[in-house]
Design an enzyme around this catalytic site. Sequence first.
Site, mmCIF file in Angstrom:
data_model
loop_
_atom_site.group_PDB
_atom_site.id
_atom_site.type_symbol
_atom_site.label_atom_id
_atom_site.label_comp_id
_atom_site.label_asym_id
_atom_site.label_seq_id
_atom_site.Cartn_x
_atom_site.Cartn_y
_atom_site.Cartn_z
ATOM 1 N N ASP A 299 10.951 -6.251 -2.104
ATOM 2 C CA ASP A 299 12.022 -5.369 -1.639
ATOM 3 C C ASP A 299 12.270 -5.514 -0.149
ATOM 4 O OD1 ASP A 299 12.314 -2.152 -3.364
ATOM 5 O OD2 ASP A 299 13.389 -4.054 -3.537
ATOM 6 N N ASP A 346 0.025 -3.358 -8.457
ATOM 7 C CA ASP A 346 0.326 -3.120 -7.051
ATOM 8 C C ASP A 346 -0.056 -4.362 -6.271
ATOM 9 O OD1 ASP A 346 -0.313 0.432 -6.462
ATOM 10 O OD2 ASP A 346 1.455 -0.688 -7.126
ATOM 11 N N ASP A 348 -1.830 -5.074 -3.914
ATOM 12 C CA ASP A 348 -3.191 -5.312 -3.453
ATOM 13 C C ASP A 348 -4.210 -5.166 -4.568
ATOM 14 O OD1 ASP A 348 -4.446 -2.152 -2.513
ATOM 15 O OD2 ASP A 348 -2.564 -2.577 -3.535
ATOM 16 N N ASP A 443 5.747 6.827 -12.417
ATOM 17 C CA ASP A 443 4.869 6.290 -13.448
ATOM 18 C C ASP A 443 4.567 7.330 -14.524
ATOM 19 O OD1 ASP A 443 2.527 5.965 -10.719
ATOM 20 O OD2 ASP A 443 3.382 7.779 -11.621
#
Lengths: 849, 247
Positions: A299, A346, A348, A443
């Site tokens: 993004d 995600d 990480d 979520d």
Amino acid sequence: MKEDFSSILRARYRHYVGVKVVSLPGKCVLVSWLLFSALFLRNRIAGCESWRLPEVFFPHISLIRPQLLDPLRIVVQVFWLFFMRTPPQKSRTRGFSRRLRYAVGGAKGRLQGLANKAWLQPSFWQTRDANVARRHRQPLTIALAAVLAVLCITVPLDPLAQFVFATALFGILLVFNRLPGRFPQMLMIVLSLLISCRYIWWRCSSTLNFDDPLGLALGIVLLLAELYAWLVLLLGYFQNIWPLNRPAKSLPKDTADWPSVDIFVPSYNEDLEVVRATIYACQGLDWPKDKLEIYLLDDGRRDDFRDFARDVGVHYITRDDNRHAKAGNINNALKQSRGEYVAIFDCDHIPTRAFLQLSMGWFLGDPKLALVQTPHHFFSPDPFERNLSNFRKVPNEGGLFYGLIQNGNDLWNGTFFCGSCAIIRRGPLEEIGGVAVETVTEDAHTSLRLHRLGYNSAYIRAPLAAGLATETLSAHIGQRIRWARGMAQILRLDNPLRGPGLKLRQRLCYFNAMLHFLSGIPRLVFLLAPLAFLLLHTYIIYAPAIMIFLYVLPHMLYSSVVNAKIQGRYRHSFWGEVYETVLSWYIARPTTVALFAPHKGTFNVTAKGGLIHEKYFDWVMSRPYILLVLLNAFGFLVGLWRLYAGPSNEISAVLLNLFWVVYNLLILGGAVAVAAEAKQLRSDHRVQVRFPVALELPSGHLLHAQLVDFSLSGARVELSPDAAEQVGQQVNVIMDRAGREYSFAMTTVFKGREVVGLRLCDQSPSSMVNYVQCTFARADNWVSWKQNMSVDKPLTSMAAVMSISIQGYRRLLRAGPRPLPQLLTTINALVGMAKSLRPQPILIRVEEA
Amino acid sequence: MLTITVSGMHGGVGTTAVVANLSAALQQQGLRCLCIDANVDNMLRLALAVNPEEKVGWAKASLEGASWKEATLQHDDGRWVLPFGELDADELSRFFPTLVAGQSPLHAVVADLASLPLDCVLIDGPTSRSLPHYSLPNVDLTLYVAAPDAASYALLKQDAGHWPASNYRILINRLQPAQALASAIANLIADDFEEQMVPGVVHEDLIIAEAQAELASVIARAPDSQAAQDFQSLALWCQSEFQSRVE
């Protein structure tokens, strides 16, 4: 010249070694003592040589360096030696204590013998549990509900009867505590519910004073907070009564039957370094390459990300705007991909290579299964763990949720999506229109919608991926504020208790999750409640103090013991209070605002990967707690004044409230301790592990070593001292992964006697994939994470929280404005001086005469 | 008693070094080992620090009609070695037919061994292509030693299907993961022969050659080296394989 130099060297040496020059008075005292002992004392007195008497019997006093309080110390030590110290022979009291210990041990042993019976063994119940769970889930819930209904009708008792009742039940509770298995646990839950329901009934029926308007108003506020806590307790017991422990299901032998999976790695403003390891690990997942597509969703529209994606060979998707943040990002990518399943990580969260193989099996067996969720495991410490030095000793905040709560949800088909480390089936996801965008906790909302359409969800409790925890307290709180606001929004906009498609048990699970985030205001009420009496002199609980004591204490004791039994491996007692307190101020307002006006508020991204250069005290974050501490401390002082100067019939009430204030101060101390941010030395986090590697030296020799920690930039190995000597500047580290061996060139950055620190040399992308595979993505990395953690023991945990609390206040004083650090050093000095007056134990070798 | 035949895929893969160091590791783990050299080259004695001028061996004993027991020599660490024997060309031409015949003298040797206080017998065999032609006695385990090179891979692909015994395993020796070719071939072999691989490899380590030059085993000379570790793991695996077959 030479003489000057040597005297400087001598002075330096003495300074470094710590030897101080003996002063003249010291020399006089020493010489006079030596003369005295040589002339007037026998050779040996009381088992040691006479000139050594001061050294042996007064070890904390040094003759050549007399200190101010030495005479007092001598007196205390002499008193202790003559009257208190037991000589090393048997005495009658010893025998008595031994007999007592034997008796108690015998009782314990008989209890253990009881626990050794076959029908009390865990294995007996485990096989039974599996069968019973499958057959009895429905009647189990009905039976439980019936029991609760009966218990709600309670009878008031007078103080003595209440005392006897509570104590007897506590004895039974402790007996059940020792028995293994799920059924004793359920009985303990029933007992705890009995006591807690009695307490709430009594509070509602007999403790509100309708004559005093202020007391009534404050009393109702406190009662509502207690009702909230009771409801959370109830729902928590229901939710966690039977953790499902779903195992991994195996896939069919023929890989042609395996479905295609798309991997989405959304990113916004994180560093490329953080994302790199994730992409490398995704490329190494054990899944047929033709059925795996990896998408990097950027993004931030950054060039280096695009170049990186092109270099390593993953798809790169970006879009023109940033509408709806992560949810919009994923929905955009959904349109441009085609796999049957979508796995979301995600940026990480590094998956282990076994991730897909362990989680996809359940999809193939159940066509209605839409979601498989796995835990969010962190290999770096979160602010609580780092600032309180709890890392890998005490379970962290997420341990309860991912270890127990989601597992319990799984039984009721209520597992919800947590935003990462999960796989969703594409069909149902597109049916609900992609990831939900109306709330900031997209979520949970997405999985709520999936459940409404009748799809199932599953939870696999093995940690199959690991990532970075939030770096600073402010980032951590920011993330929790977002979750709290989002959950409150969902509660308003898409209430799980109403609306179609959900079974009752799923409604309760979702409702409990949302309720948990509304704990801000009740927690603040609890922190300020005792001040109502101490400062404002209003009775908010209109009952005699003895009755309050007899009802509150069992309520808290029982829930503490039962929670320690249920949650012992996932959260230690009293830490939950600290976590909740830290968040309470910050989530109070956003959740209230979101409850009344759900569409207000912005999405703030959690910052990941920052570096803390210097340790500092986060004043901004800790302001509210300091305010609460000051209020409570003021209340404490006023309470002490009331003890001396107030009417005597109020003393029990004052004592009760003082107790409560001290408890509040304890918890607040823990919250304050977290605000002192510890220094964080490295920009990339080291993960501690232990597996064997080989070091290849340029000479062609290979040394055997153990890798003890690794990070993206290097590793540390332990060797024998002889081997460590041979390691030079360059070394190839040979690691194995699933029987394949890989070699990585590293340079030595430091060498100790048995340890060598290595830095990874620049590697090609394919070599980096292999490196991440050999280190972060090892399938068994996180499985033994909790090995060194002990199970919860409430008293030990309370002691730990107390010491953290004291440490917190010390840090607060140390970081405060001018007079406070000096005050702290003065207090430290006084305490140190008092401690030094203690009698010291002495060691005497008993020699033959 | 555990009996193992070690045979290399082709010459130079390091069979003799494997026999010598594996026997040292087994000896260190408490098994009483005997190494028998079945090769005409008679190389094993050099790896086990036998005096090069010593000509004894089981083949020589068989030719002279003496007992093979007098040809066994003991190493300092307790291992026994039974060399082939130094035969000159004439003796070799007389002896050779018995090697490939139905009953080579080794059968009698191995049969005798059952009564002796030994736990493990390692036979340093000929290369894999020659192995079927020598009539070696039946053993518990045949260990085929392969180097990570193209020749080993080619021979494995061609021959592994025809190997008579099902109790064989393939061991990769002299692996240097830093070399791309060696690493790739090792992975290929591991992929294609998954079920027959020995778990674990023996790395290429200069210390093996250095130890042999110093007439010691790697276990004694450099216990910290990866090679020592590799051989110890291999020895443990051999023991566990044997245990599981006995059960």
